[in-house]
Design an enzyme around this catalytic site. Structure first.
Site, short mmCIF file in Angstrom:
data_model
loop_
_atom_site.label_atom_id
_atom_site.label_comp_id
_atom_site.label_asym_id
_atom_site.label_seq_id
_atom_site.Cartn_x
_atom_site.Cartn_y
_atom_site.Cartn_z
N GLU A 344 -4.80 0.89 -5.07
CA GLU A 344 -3.59 0.10 -5.30
C GLU A 344 -3.68 -1.31 -4.72
O GLU A 344 -2.67 -1.95 -4.43
CB GLU A 344 -2.37 0.86 -4.76
CG GLU A 344 -2.12 2.14 -5.53
CD GLU A 344 -1.32 3.18 -4.77
OE1 GLU A 344 -1.01 2.96 -3.58
OE2 GLU A 344 -1.01 4.23 -5.36
N ASP A 368 -2.13 8.11 1.71
CA ASP A 368 -0.70 7.96 1.96
C ASP A 368 -0.35 8.70 3.25
O ASP A 368 -0.87 9.79 3.50
CB ASP A 368 0.12 8.63 0.84
CG ASP A 368 0.38 7.71 -0.33
OD1 ASP A 368 -0.02 6.54 -0.28
OD2 ASP A 368 0.98 8.19 -1.32
N HIS A 533 0.70 3.60 3.68
CA HIS A 533 -0.74 3.87 3.67
C HIS A 533 -1.31 3.83 5.08
O HIS A 533 -0.75 3.21 5.99
CB HIS A 533 -1.49 2.84 2.82
CG HIS A 533 -1.23 2.94 1.35
ND1 HIS A 533 -1.34 1.87 0.50
CD2 HIS A 533 -0.86 4.00 0.58
CE1 HIS A 533 -1.06 2.26 -0.73
NE2 HIS A 533 -0.75 3.55 -0.70
#
Length: 596
Positions: A344, A368, A533
């Site tokens: 991401e 995550d 994260h």
């Protein structure tokens, strides 16, 4: 499967400069000290070369001054030699009194440390104290090293406590020097509104000394359609994937499941994505004979990130395979140095991964910080209770199938689950990591298909969870939590992962608790985490991360590292010795970013 590891980036590997300093008076005093001073310098150089390696596996190199440094002329000559030879950090050693402002290293960007010999025959400790004062007065932070026990003047050994400080300083200093001038490559833009994807050029330039490079995700499509990749390597990679990357469960509703033909096409596509992303980062000389000279150069990127969601994944196969295989210590070319590649395009997590990988020479898990599972919630949902590490609750670390395959924990150190430097990994361990991983067809919100890596990290590994966050008005801050991966019974694990996503990798994390503040309990750690994260490193490296952060002038907002393992520049205590957290913030604010 063993591959040939090569230097990926332009420029020399940074070296450690060793500066033997001595009383400047010519004659008996200086001559009587030259031999022991030089032996001290050589001992440090030998120790560091034998103890440390670069990320590519080569032993760290040390450069000694041509002579002992007794005054400003020899100091200048040494600085010039170090500049010619790619020195990125310096360690000054002495067993005696010297002239601080005449002999000190005054490069403002060079991490620096001084080892003042603890002996009674000559006042090395007096020089250390005076040199420390000179550095602090001039605004040049310095790490001071002083052995706890008195040694004899002819003792050439390095005490254990001194060794620890030398290694801790040198590891962090090599990170500072190793990333300076390199690039972070942003492939795409902001993913799903995640702020860490917003590239802060001032942070990269002023704090890290890095460039920012940008490529639109359409560049991957251009290279796929025009065959701008090594075709021979592609065929070899695809065959390797068919052999070693078995597919897992397809949990999609039947009407959303892709056909066998579509899945085969997805595999071909994601393998090309991995090749192309790597080439974008570091280049590929095999592209030049194909007529793609510019593409062969790459972007000199020491880290990169891929936006993916949603502009890409709504139409093309997702980036999970690309991200997982690049960040692993092996692929179709064999066992090799892992890449730092962020899911991401979370550039702040990429930097945290970069820190961890340089400090440990090990692959990093991108995840995550997904869920805190309390003992009560686990009991309610599963009807069972956990014992051991996870009895007080645990944190579920998981992301969309993009974690390094090293994160399976299938490598071994002293028979225990581990993640190892690539040069220590065996063929058998690679096969076990691959066997422990299943590649599940991407879930339905990845409309373009693709595959996600699915595994469960083995328990009882020492790990450190870390993250850099940007706070407006404050700048970057680092937070970290040392702890262990937890072993969770399969029947409990199955129920918990089915509630989240059974196609993604799972790591159960339990932080070491102190009973106060953010580490009062596991729930508090989750509550204090500053982002969605984290980067997970093998080993308890919190002390090394704190040392590194101080070099960049990044304060540490949250940690559970014991005081005896923390090592910062001596000036930090002047900002409030009884309040080390506040002192860290005040010192970082006063000195400002390293390169500004």
């Amino acid at each position: 499967m063993n591959g040939k590891n090569v230097d990926r980036l332009q420029g020399e590997l940074p070296k450690i400069g060793i500066r033997p300093v001595i009383d400047g008076r010519r004659g008996g005093i200086r001559e009587s000290l030259e031999d022991v001073t030089w032996q001290m310098a050589e001992s440090v150089a030998t120790f560091l070369t034998e103890s440390l390696r670069y990320p590519n596996g080569q032993p760290v190199q040390c450069i000694l001054a041509d002579t002992c440094i007794g005054g400003v002329t020899e100091a200048a000559q040494t600085a010039e030699k170090f500049s010619r030879n790619g020195v990125g950090l310096t360690i000054t050693v002495t067993p005696s009194w010297c002239y601080p402002t005449e002999t000190m290293d005054q490069d403002p960007h060079m991490p620096k440390a001084i080892w003042g010999f603890n002996g009674t025959e000559r006042p090395g400790a007096v020089y250390l104290a005076a040199a420390q004062a000179a550095h602090n007065q001039k605004g040049l932070p310095v790490f001071t090293i002083y052995g706890q026990h008195v040694q004899d003047m002819d003792d050439t050994t390095i005490p254990e406590d001194v060794q620890e400080k030398l290694v801790q300083f040198a590891k962090a200093g090599l990170v500072v020097a190793g990333i300076r001038g390199k690039s972070y490559l942003s492939i795409g833009s902001v993913s799903m509104g995640i702020a860490g994807c917003i590239i802060d050029g001032d942070f990269f330039q002023n704090y890290l000394g890095m460039r920012n490079e940008y490529v639109d995700m359409s560049e991957l499509i251009r290279r796929v359609n025009l065959n701008i990749y090594d075709r021979e390597e592609y065929e070899r990679a695809l065959e390797w994937v068919k052999r070693f990357c078995p597919e897992g469960r397809d949990v999609n509703p039947e009407h959303l499941q892709r056909s066998r033909e579509q899945k085969d096409q997805d595999w071909e596509f994601v393998v090309k994505m991995a090749l192309i992303a790597r080439d974008l980062m570091v280049g590929n000389p095999n592209l030049s004979p194909l007529g793609f000279g510019e593409e062969a150069l790459g972007h000199n990127a020491i880290a990169a990130g891929f936006q993916g969601q949603r502009a890409w994944t709504d139409y093309f196969p997702n980036g999970d395979f690309m991200e997982a295989i690049l960040t692993s210590s092996f692929d179709w070319n064999g066992i090799r140095e892992p890449y730092v590649f962020a899911t991401e395009n979370d550039s702040l997590n990429a930097v945290t991964m970069l820190f961890g990988q340089f400090l440990t020479q090990r692959a990093q898990i991108f995840a995550d910080v997904r869920t805190y599972w309390s003992p009560e919630a686990i009991q309610r949902v599963t009807g069972e209770s956990l014992t051991g590490l996870a009895s007080g609750g645990m944190i579920h670390l998981s992301n969309s199938g993009a974690a390094t395959l090293d994160g399976t924990g299938c490598q071994r150190v002293d028979g225990k689950p581990a993640m190892k430097p690539f040069w220590e990994i065996t063929e058998e361990e690679v096969e076990k990591c691959l066997e422990a991983t299943r590649w599940c067809p991407a879930v339905d919100f990845f409309r373009g298909g693709g595959f996600s890596s699915q595994f469960v990290t083995e328990g009882n590994m020492p790990v450190t969870m870390a993250r850099i966050n940007l706070v407006k008005g404050l700048g970057p801050v680092l937070q970290l939590a040392e702890g262990y991966t937890a072993e969770v019974p399969e029947e409990i694990q199955h129920i918990l992962t089915e509630r989240t996503n059974p196609t993604w990798p799972t790591t159960w994390f339990v932080p070491n608790l102190t009973g106060t503040g953010a580490f009062k309990d596991v729930y508090s750690v989750m509550c204090h985490w500053g982002s969605n994260h984290c980067a997970l490193s093998y080993g308890h490296i919190g002390g090394d991360l704190i040392t590194l952060a101080s070099m960049f002038r990044i304060p540490v907002s949250m940690h559970n590292v014991p005081e005896e393992r923390m090592f910062r520049p001596s000036a930090w205590s002047a900002f409030g010795e009884s309040d080390p957290v506040g002192a860290d913030y005040r010192a970082c604010a006063t000195y400002g970013p390293l390169y500004k």
